[in-house]
Design a protein around this motif. Structure first.
Motif, PDB file in Angstrom:
ATOM      1  N   GLY A  22     166.222  47.691   1.648  1.00 55.35           N
ATOM      2  CA  GLY A  22     166.966  47.803   0.396  1.00 55.35           C
ATOM      3  C   GLY A  22     166.269  48.710  -0.598  1.00 55.35           C
ATOM      4  N   ALA A  23     166.983  49.698  -1.103  1.00 53.16           N
ATOM      5  CA  ALA A  23     166.402  50.647  -2.042  1.00 53.16           C
ATOM      6  C   ALA A  23     165.991  49.991  -3.353  1.00 53.16           C
ATOM      7  CB  ALA A  23     167.401  51.772  -2.324  1.00 53.16           C
ATOM      8  N   SER A  24     166.605  48.832  -3.667  1.00 51.94           N
ATOM      9  CA  SER A  24     166.248  48.096  -4.888  1.00 51.94           C
ATOM     10  C   SER A  24     165.631  46.740  -4.585  1.00 51.94           C
ATOM     11  CB  SER A  24     167.497  47.888  -5.763  1.00 51.94           C
ATOM     12  OG  SER A  24     167.954  49.101  -6.281  1.00 51.94           O
ATOM     13  N   PHE A  25     165.471  46.416  -3.327  1.00 53.03           N
ATOM     14  CA  PHE A  25     164.967  45.090  -2.947  1.00 53.03           C
ATOM     15  C   PHE A  25     163.450  45.113  -3.012  1.00 53.03           C
ATOM     16  CE2 PHE A  25     164.323  41.750   0.493  1.00 53.03           C
ATOM     17  CZ  PHE A  25     164.705  40.697  -0.317  1.00 53.03           C
ATOM     18  N   GLN A  26     162.866  44.246  -3.826  1.00 49.66           N
ATOM     19  CA  GLN A  26     161.421  44.279  -4.062  1.00 49.66           C
ATOM     20  C   GLN A  26     160.777  42.903  -3.942  1.00 49.66           C
ATOM     21  OE1 GLN A  26     162.448  46.381  -7.688  1.00 49.66           O
ATOM     22  NE2 GLN A  26     160.884  47.904  -7.215  1.00 49.66           N
ATOM     23  N   HIS A  27     161.393  42.032  -3.154  1.00 51.45           N
ATOM     24  CA  HIS A  27     160.799  40.717  -2.916  1.00 51.45           C
ATOM     25  C   HIS A  27     159.774  40.885  -1.796  1.00 51.45           C
ATOM     26  CE1 HIS A  27     160.360  36.456  -3.015  1.00 51.45           C
ATOM     27  NE2 HIS A  27     160.834  36.270  -1.811  1.00 51.45           N
ATOM     28  N   ASN A 122     169.987  35.128  -2.773  1.00 52.61           N
ATOM     29  CA  ASN A 122     169.451  34.005  -3.552  1.00 52.61           C
ATOM     30  C   ASN A 122     168.705  34.526  -4.781  1.00 52.61           C
ATOM     31  OD1 ASN A 122     170.389  32.016  -1.727  1.00 52.61           O
ATOM     32  ND2 ASN A 122     168.608  32.367  -0.404  1.00 52.61           N
ATOM     33  N   ALA A 123     169.317  35.512  -5.434  1.00 50.75           N
ATOM     34  CA  ALA A 123     168.653  36.179  -6.551  1.00 50.75           C
ATOM     35  C   ALA A 123     169.086  35.647  -7.912  1.00 50.75           C
ATOM     36  CB  ALA A 123     168.928  37.684  -6.489  1.00 50.75           C
ATOM     37  N   ILE A 124     169.933  34.629  -7.930  1.00 54.57           N
ATOM     38  CA  ILE A 124     170.399  34.093  -9.205  1.00 54.57           C
ATOM     39  C   ILE A 124     169.962  32.643  -9.332  1.00 54.57           C
ATOM     40  CG2 ILE A 124     172.426  33.570 -10.625  1.00 54.57           C
ATOM     41  CD1 ILE A 124     173.825  35.935  -9.363  1.00 54.57           C
ATOM     42  N   ALA A 125     169.264  32.359 -10.404  1.00 52.03           N
ATOM     43  CA  ALA A 125     168.798  31.010 -10.708  1.00 52.03           C
ATOM     44  C   ALA A 125     169.288  30.627 -12.096  1.00 52.03           C
ATOM     45  CB  ALA A 125     167.272  30.958 -10.625  1.00 52.03           C
ATOM     46  N   HIS A 126     168.936  29.427 -12.534  1.00 50.03           N
ATOM     47  CA  HIS A 126     169.418  28.958 -13.839  1.00 50.03           C
ATOM     48  C   HIS A 126     168.870  29.807 -14.978  1.00 50.03           C
ATOM     49  CE1 HIS A 126     171.803  25.410 -12.874  1.00 50.03           C
ATOM     50  NE2 HIS A 126     170.958  25.208 -11.872  1.00 50.03           N
ATOM     51  N   ALA A 127     167.747  30.480 -14.748  1.00 49.31           N
ATOM     52  CA  ALA A 127     167.170  31.327 -15.794  1.00 49.31           C
ATOM     53  C   ALA A 127     167.757  32.735 -15.797  1.00 49.31           C
ATOM     54  CB  ALA A 127     165.655  31.400 -15.626  1.00 49.31           C
ATOM     55  N   GLY A 128     168.605  33.032 -14.812  1.00 48.22           N
ATOM     56  CA  GLY A 128     169.196  34.356 -14.731  1.00 48.22           C
ATOM     57  C   GLY A 128     168.922  35.017 -13.397  1.00 48.22           C
ATOM     58  N   VAL A 129     168.893  36.343 -13.370  1.00 41.30           N
ATOM     59  CA  VAL A 129     168.689  37.096 -12.136  1.00 41.30           C
ATOM     60  C   VAL A 129     167.199  37.228 -11.854  1.00 41.30           C
ATOM     61  CG1 VAL A 129     169.019  39.320 -10.980  1.00 41.30           C
ATOM     62  CG2 VAL A 129     170.829  38.385 -12.430  1.00 41.30           C
ATOM     63  N   ILE A 130     166.818  36.938 -10.628  1.00 38.01           N
ATOM     64  CA  ILE A 130     165.446  37.175 -10.166  1.00 38.01           C
ATOM     65  C   ILE A 130     165.407  38.629  -9.690  1.00 38.01           C
ATOM     66  CG2 ILE A 130     163.613  36.444  -8.591  1.00 38.01           C
ATOM     67  CD1 ILE A 130     165.127  33.748  -8.341  1.00 38.01           C
ATOM     68  N   ALA A 131     164.852  39.500 -10.503  1.00 37.27           N
ATOM     69  CA  ALA A 131     164.998  40.942 -10.290  1.00 37.27           C
ATOM     70  C   ALA A 131     164.473  41.401  -8.936  1.00 37.27           C
ATOM     71  CB  ALA A 131     164.283  41.705 -11.404  1.00 37.27           C
ATOM     72  N   ASP A 132     163.340  40.869  -8.492  1.00 38.47           N
ATOM     73  CA  ASP A 132     162.765  41.319  -7.227  1.00 38.47           C
ATOM     74  C   ASP A 132     163.677  41.032  -6.048  1.00 38.47           C
ATOM     75  OD1 ASP A 132     160.580  42.289  -8.473  1.00 38.47           O
ATOM     76  OD2 ASP A 132     159.145  40.829  -7.709  1.00 38.47           O
ATOM     77  N   ARG A 133     164.468  39.977  -6.146  1.00 37.85           N
ATOM     78  CA  ARG A 133     165.344  39.597  -5.036  1.00 37.85           C
ATOM     79  C   ARG A 133     166.674  40.350  -5.043  1.00 37.85           C
ATOM     80  NH1 ARG A 133     164.380  34.748  -2.209  1.00 37.85           N
ATOM     81  NH2 ARG A 133     162.567  33.567  -2.932  1.00 37.85           N
ATOM     82  N   CYS A 134     167.110  40.805  -6.205  1.00 37.19           N
ATOM     83  CA  CYS A 134     168.415  41.465  -6.312  1.00 37.19           C
ATOM     84  C   CYS A 134     168.354  42.851  -5.698  1.00 37.19           C
ATOM     85  CB  CYS A 134     168.812  41.566  -7.784  1.00 37.19           C
ATOM     86  SG  CYS A 134     170.376  42.436  -8.055  1.00 37.19           S
ATOM     87  N   TYR A 135     169.336  43.160  -4.828  1.00 35.81           N
ATOM     88  CA  TYR A 135     169.383  44.505  -4.256  1.00 35.81           C
ATOM     89  C   TYR A 135     170.667  45.244  -4.616  1.00 35.81           C
ATOM     90  CZ  TYR A 135     171.802  42.167  -0.269  1.00 35.81           C
ATOM     91  OH  TYR A 135     172.648  41.420   0.528  1.00 35.81           O
ATOM     92  N   GLY A 136     171.379  44.754  -5.611  1.00 37.82           N
ATOM     93  CA  GLY A 136     172.454  45.530  -6.209  1.00 37.82           C
ATOM     94  C   GLY A 136     173.792  45.487  -5.512  1.00 37.82           C
TER      95      GLY A 136
END
Length: 396
Positions: A22-27, A122-136
């Motif tokens: 993933g070009a944006s995936f940084q987990h 699994n990039a969305i939690a109660h605090a919002g988006v977990i940026a490292d997990r989001c790949y767009g």
């Protein structure tokens, strides 16, 4: 006798398999363990974000795969070839280079959180988006009841490119572009060109659009001659392969369109690829029959048979989701056994506005032999579709 090919031999024979992390995936934990499993399964290329920490994680996994391949348990087997390490760059707005974001404080208290349900990472939690997990992938955008989710995009900058090539030790670059962006592509190409001779492979990824073939020909005229092989990546339906079997139709149709144009270079599918892609290609006689080698002319496609076959397939969301249950189980094990943890430190050579953390603990997949075996078996089930002759993955 089982044959084992180097990555570029696999490309020339039409058995090329690429994992798209993933070009944006940084987990980092997932990237490391996906790279390890698919390398042991016989992948030819690992495509990651142009982020030094991500590159470091992938390279550590490649080293781990070599160590496993060379271990006493596998001494009687042919060593697993090291896949090419590729980074993705973009010349403008592109769905692969974005992150979702929203303020959780603004969400209705009674929201059923459909965004969380549809997120494949699994990039969305109660605090919002977990940026490292989001790949767009963007699946959360239309399901938000209050249309509260936005995206943040970025474009590759010239100052970050040279250190990636010179100091990070990558083997290949993929440029994401779209019809009509020749000036933008030229800007990025100008930044890359001084170091292109150090690469083993160049890929250009493009979706369909008005004037596509003319645009690709213009790109080739701009970059030729090349000192390395060229791949045209047909991005049929981006980041959708895990949705269903029908998503592969768009990328196969686009692959056929580019094949028929007889452009110099290899044609490789992406965008909507899954376990239905290779069977469909075989039914359409679009895969190279086992046994003959496409001789390079302009690094790919000008000889007899050359324009008749798809050279390979790249798998992104489907490949990651396929291994997600194993990685989730590993993460749960990590929480119970923190002694398995280790840390990544971001290397000092560049920091191109990274979104990943500078320090992130993770459990190594190889410390859990049963999970490693399961992960590699699952990865092999996908890789072996393109490489039915290859006995991939160690049998532990």
């Amino acid at each position: 006798m089982t044959e084992h090919y180097t990555p570029l031999q696999s490309l020339r024979r039409g058995h090329w398999f690429k994992l798209i992390c993933g070009a944006s995936f940084q987990h980092l934990p997932a990237i490391r363990n996906l790279t390890l499993a698919y390398t042991l399964a016989g992948a030819d290329c690992i495509d990651v974000a142009a982020d030094p920490a991500v590159i470091l994680a992938a390279k550590e996994a490649l080293d781990a795969a070599t160590a496993i391949s060379d271990s006493s348990r596998l001494r009687s087997r042919v060593p697993v070839p090291t896949p090419l390490l590729m980074v993705s760059l973009n010349d403008g707005e592109d769905p692969h280079f974005r992150k979702a974001e929203f303020s959780a404080a603004d969400c209705p208290s009674d929201c059923s959180r459909p965004c969380e349900l549809v997120c494949p990472a699994n990039a969305i939690a109660h605090a919002g988006v977990i940026a490292d997990r989001c790949y767009g992938c963007g699946r959360c955008l239309p399901v938000c009841p209050i249309q509260h989710i936005a995206t943040r995009s970025y474009v590759s900058t010239a100052h970050a490119i040279a250190p990636l090539i010179l100091e990070a030790g990558i083997d290949a670059i993929e440029i994401h572009t779209q019809p009509g962006r020749l000036t933008d592509f030229q800007r990025l190409w100008t930044a890359i060109q001084p170091w292109i001779g150090q690469l083993k492979l160049l890929a250009i990824s493009c979706p369909d659009g008005v004037g596509l073939i003319e645009y690709l020909q213009a790109l080739y005229d701009l970059i030729a001659p090349l000192p390395c092989p060229l791949i045209w990546q047909t991005d049929g339906r981006p980041m959708s392969g895990d949705i269903g079997m029908g998503t592969t139709k768009a990328t196969i149709q686009l692959g056929q369109k580019v094949l028929h144009a007889e452009l110099p270079g290899f044609v490789q599918l992406a965008g909507g690829t899954n376990n239905h892609t290779v069977p469909k290609l075989r039914s359409l006689n679009l895969l190279n029959p086992e046994g003959f080698l496409v001789e390079p002319s302009h690094f790919g496609m000008s000889g007899h048979h050359a324009n008749r076959y798809i050279a390979g397939v790249a798998y992104g969301s489907y490949a990651r989701v396929l291994l997600a249950p194993v990685l989730d189980q590993l993460e749960a094990t990590e929480q119970r056994e923190p002694s398995l943890n280790f840390s990544y430190h971001r290397p000092p050579f560049i920091d191109p506005q990274p979104m990943s953390q500078h320090l992130l603990p993770s459990a190594r997949l190889e410390t859990a032999p049963k999970l490693l075996k399961t992960a590699v078996t699952l990865a092999s089930s996908l890789v072996s579709q393109l490489k039915p002759f290859q006995q991939s993955s160690p049998v532990f």
